[in-house]
Write a protein that holds these residues in place. Sequence first.
Motif, PDB file in Angstrom:
ATOM      1  N   ALA A   1       0.830  -1.201   0.000  1.00  0.00           N
ATOM      2  CA  ALA A   1       0.000   0.000   0.000  1.00  0.00           C
ATOM      3  C   ALA A   1       0.868   1.255   0.000  1.00  0.00           C
ATOM      4  N   VAL A   2       1.962   1.225   0.777  1.00  0.00           N
ATOM      5  CA  VAL A   2       2.882   2.361   0.808  1.00  0.00           C
ATOM      6  C   VAL A   2       3.535   2.550  -0.561  1.00  0.00           C
ATOM      7  N   ALA A   3       3.937   1.450  -1.187  1.00  0.00           N
ATOM      8  CA  ALA A   3       4.594   1.524  -2.495  1.00  0.00           C
ATOM      9  C   ALA A   3       3.660   2.112  -3.552  1.00  0.00           C
ATOM     10  N   ARG A   4       2.409   1.689  -3.543  1.00  0.00           N
ATOM     11  CA  ARG A   4       1.468   2.184  -4.550  1.00  0.00           C
ATOM     12  C   ARG A   4       1.192   3.683  -4.352  1.00  0.00           C
ATOM     13  N   ALA A   5       1.076   4.100  -3.091  1.00  0.00           N
ATOM     14  CA  ALA A   5       0.847   5.520  -2.819  1.00  0.00           C
ATOM     15  C   ALA A   5       2.059   6.360  -3.233  1.00  0.00           C
ATOM     16  N   THR A   6       3.253   5.855  -2.935  1.00  0.00           N
ATOM     17  CA  THR A   6       4.474   6.573  -3.310  1.00  0.00           C
ATOM     18  C   THR A   6       4.626   6.619  -4.824  1.00  0.00           C
ATOM     19  N   LEU A   7       4.286   5.512  -5.490  1.00  0.00           N
ATOM     20  CA  LEU A   7       4.344   5.478  -6.952  1.00  0.00           C
ATOM     21  C   LEU A   7       3.403   6.513  -7.563  1.00  0.00           C
ATOM     22  N   THR A   8       2.228   6.660  -6.997  1.00  0.00           N
ATOM     23  CA  THR A   8       1.273   7.658  -7.493  1.00  0.00           C
ATOM     24  C   THR A   8       1.852   9.064  -7.382  1.00  0.00           C
ATOM     25  N   ASP A   9       2.505   9.348  -6.262  1.00  0.00           N
ATOM     26  CA  ASP A   9       3.142  10.662  -6.085  1.00  0.00           C
ATOM     27  C   ASP A   9       4.221  10.888  -7.137  1.00  0.00           C
ATOM     28  N   ALA A  10       5.025   9.849  -7.386  1.00  0.00           N
ATOM     29  CA  ALA A  10       6.101   9.976  -8.368  1.00  0.00           C
ATOM     30  C   ALA A  10       5.544  10.183  -9.777  1.00  0.00           C
ATOM     31  N   GLN A  11       4.460   9.500 -10.110  1.00  0.00           N
ATOM     32  CA  GLN A  11       3.861   9.651 -11.438  1.00  0.00           C
ATOM     33  C   GLN A  11       3.302  11.061 -11.642  1.00  0.00           C
ATOM     34  N   LYS A  12       2.734  11.635 -10.598  1.00  0.00           N
ATOM     35  CA  LYS A  12       2.228  13.001 -10.701  1.00  0.00           C
ATOM     36  C   LYS A  12       3.365  13.986 -10.954  1.00  0.00           C
ATOM     37  N   LEU A  13       4.468  13.807 -10.252  1.00  0.00           N
ATOM     38  CA  LEU A  13       5.613  14.687 -10.433  1.00  0.00           C
ATOM     39  C   LEU A  13       6.216  14.521 -11.824  1.00  0.00           C
ATOM     40  N   ALA A  14       6.261  13.270 -12.303  1.00  0.00           N
ATOM     41  CA  ALA A  14       6.805  13.020 -13.636  1.00  0.00           C
ATOM     42  C   ALA A  14       5.923  13.650 -14.709  1.00  0.00           C
ATOM     43  N   ALA A  15       4.614  13.620 -14.501  1.00  0.00           N
ATOM     44  CA  ALA A  15       3.695  14.216 -15.469  1.00  0.00           C
ATOM     45  C   ALA A  15       3.863  15.727 -15.530  1.00  0.00           C
ATOM     46  N   GLN A  16       4.213  16.347 -14.405  1.00  0.00           N
ATOM     47  CA  GLN A  16       4.410  17.795 -14.371  1.00  0.00           C
ATOM     48  C   GLN A  16       5.755  18.204 -14.981  1.00  0.00           C
TER      49      GLN A  16
ATOM     50  N   TRP B   1      12.193  13.304 -18.573  1.00  0.00           N
ATOM     51  CA  TRP B   1      10.919  13.087 -17.889  1.00  0.00           C
ATOM     52  C   TRP B   1      10.047  12.050 -18.602  1.00  0.00           C
ATOM     53  N   THR B   2      10.105  11.993 -19.931  1.00  0.00           N
ATOM     54  CA  THR B   2       9.308  11.002 -20.663  1.00  0.00           C
ATOM     55  C   THR B   2       9.734   9.585 -20.305  1.00  0.00           C
ATOM     56  N   VAL B   3      11.036   9.390 -20.192  1.00  0.00           N
ATOM     57  CA  VAL B   3      11.548   8.068 -19.815  1.00  0.00           C
ATOM     58  C   VAL B   3      11.168   7.744 -18.369  1.00  0.00           C
ATOM     59  N   VAL B   4      11.243   8.748 -17.504  1.00  0.00           N
ATOM     60  CA  VAL B   4      10.842   8.543 -16.105  1.00  0.00           C
ATOM     61  C   VAL B   4       9.395   8.063 -16.040  1.00  0.00           C
ATOM     62  N   ALA B   5       8.512   8.741 -16.794  1.00  0.00           N
ATOM     63  CA  ALA B   5       7.101   8.362 -16.792  1.00  0.00           C
ATOM     64  C   ALA B   5       6.908   6.949 -17.328  1.00  0.00           C
ATOM     65  N   ALA B   6       7.680   6.577 -18.359  1.00  0.00           N
ATOM     66  CA  ALA B   6       7.558   5.238 -18.952  1.00  0.00           C
ATOM     67  C   ALA B   6       8.007   4.158 -17.960  1.00  0.00           C
ATOM     68  N   GLU B   7       9.115   4.423 -17.268  1.00  0.00           N
ATOM     69  CA  GLU B   7       9.609   3.454 -16.264  1.00  0.00           C
ATOM     70  C   GLU B   7       8.595   3.275 -15.139  1.00  0.00           C
ATOM     71  N   LEU B   8       7.999   4.362 -14.703  1.00  0.00           N
ATOM     72  CA  LEU B   8       7.020   4.288 -13.617  1.00  0.00           C
ATOM     73  C   LEU B   8       5.746   3.582 -14.069  1.00  0.00           C
ATOM     74  N   SER B   9       5.370   3.755 -15.328  1.00  0.00           N
ATOM     75  CA  SER B   9       4.202   3.053 -15.851  1.00  0.00           C
ATOM     76  C   SER B   9       4.439   1.540 -15.861  1.00  0.00           C
ATOM     77  N   GLN B  10       5.656   1.136 -16.258  1.00  0.00           N
ATOM     78  CA  GLN B  10       5.989  -0.294 -16.247  1.00  0.00           C
ATOM     79  C   GLN B  10       6.017  -0.827 -14.815  1.00  0.00           C
ATOM     80  N   LEU B  11       6.531  -0.009 -13.897  1.00  0.00           N
ATOM     81  CA  LEU B  11       6.565  -0.415 -12.490  1.00  0.00           C
ATOM     82  C   LEU B  11       5.147  -0.596 -11.954  1.00  0.00           C
ATOM     83  N   ASP B  12       4.248   0.305 -12.334  1.00  0.00           N
ATOM     84  CA  ASP B  12       2.840   0.199 -11.924  1.00  0.00           C
ATOM     85  C   ASP B  12       2.241  -1.111 -12.419  1.00  0.00           C
ATOM     86  N   SER B  13       2.555  -1.476 -13.669  1.00  0.00           N
ATOM     87  CA  SER B  13       2.048  -2.723 -14.223  1.00  0.00           C
ATOM     88  C   SER B  13       2.582  -3.933 -13.460  1.00  0.00           C
TER      89      SER B  13
END
Length: 327
Positions: A85-100, A236-248
């Motif tokens: 649960a902590v990992a998923r919440a932290t991942l969400t925060d990272a994805q928001k920052l990467a999108a910005q 940032w595009t690569v960061v977002a892609a890596e985080l998307s794969q991590l989410d999967s």
Amino acid sequence: MNRYPALMLLCGALLVGGLFAVLNGCQRSNEPPSAAAQAETENAQLREALERTGKSMEELAAQVEQQQSREAQQAGDPPVVRDLAVARATLTDAQKLAAQAKDAPTCAAVLARLRRVLQSIAAELPAAQIAQHADRAMYSIKASMAVASKDFSEGTLELVAAYDAANHGRPAELVPPVTSDLEGALKTLRKGDPEAALKALNDVIGKSLENAALKVLAQAQVEALGAETALNREAWTVVAAELSQLDSLLSQIVVAQPAATKTETTTPATGTAAPAEGAAPATQPATAATTAPAPAATGQQPAATQPAATSAAPAATTQPATATPTR
């Protein structure tokens, strides 16, 4: 284990019941005689316990709090579930920052925290704990063999610890089926055949490392590190892609919430005792679910799999997911 279980219960009663006032000689004037007599008896028992153990009241109270904390953790969600649960919440925060695509320092701190949490989850998995105890058992057995010693007590202790992790590991659906191998290793080691025990331990380690959840977490850590590396280049595009794969990847680890009523499990007779000859494996906690399969090579999304709550199941028959993550 607590060396003074009765003493801890008594301290707990004193803490809850407010008997500190009694220790100071302050009694309520309207207290019934029976309650006062009981309080005085408990007070005398506590003084005796303090003298016998040489501990202060504060030390005993601290022990009670530690015991209560351990019991609360055992009764609640497994560490794997809490940290997921902590990992998923932290991942969400990272994805928001990467999108910005800005504030790289904050994003770097979030990614570092995410990687730490993923490392913790990997270490908390039952498969990782079983493999760790098996590695220690192998080292101890080989050390005894090197000096021609027949004392395999340390190796036996680690084997029992691995057996306990296989039978009481949580979440139960992520426990690798190695109970039979561990029982075989214990039996052969007690019969004085360390070579056979080492062979069985090799099988235990091999099966544990093949655990699907363990592989998923290893790949997830690679993705997190890749995101940090890309952030250093401000890609940032690569960061977002890596985080998307991590989410999967994290979506592949699906565990059920613990049932409201748990089934008690059986354990070896003592902390160093092995399971009886021919004894059936101990039952698992009343948690059951399925692990979602990994996405196919064609890029299809994994089918939604609903965890089904069932009664306690033996560890040896609980099968984790067999699919491995693909990039």
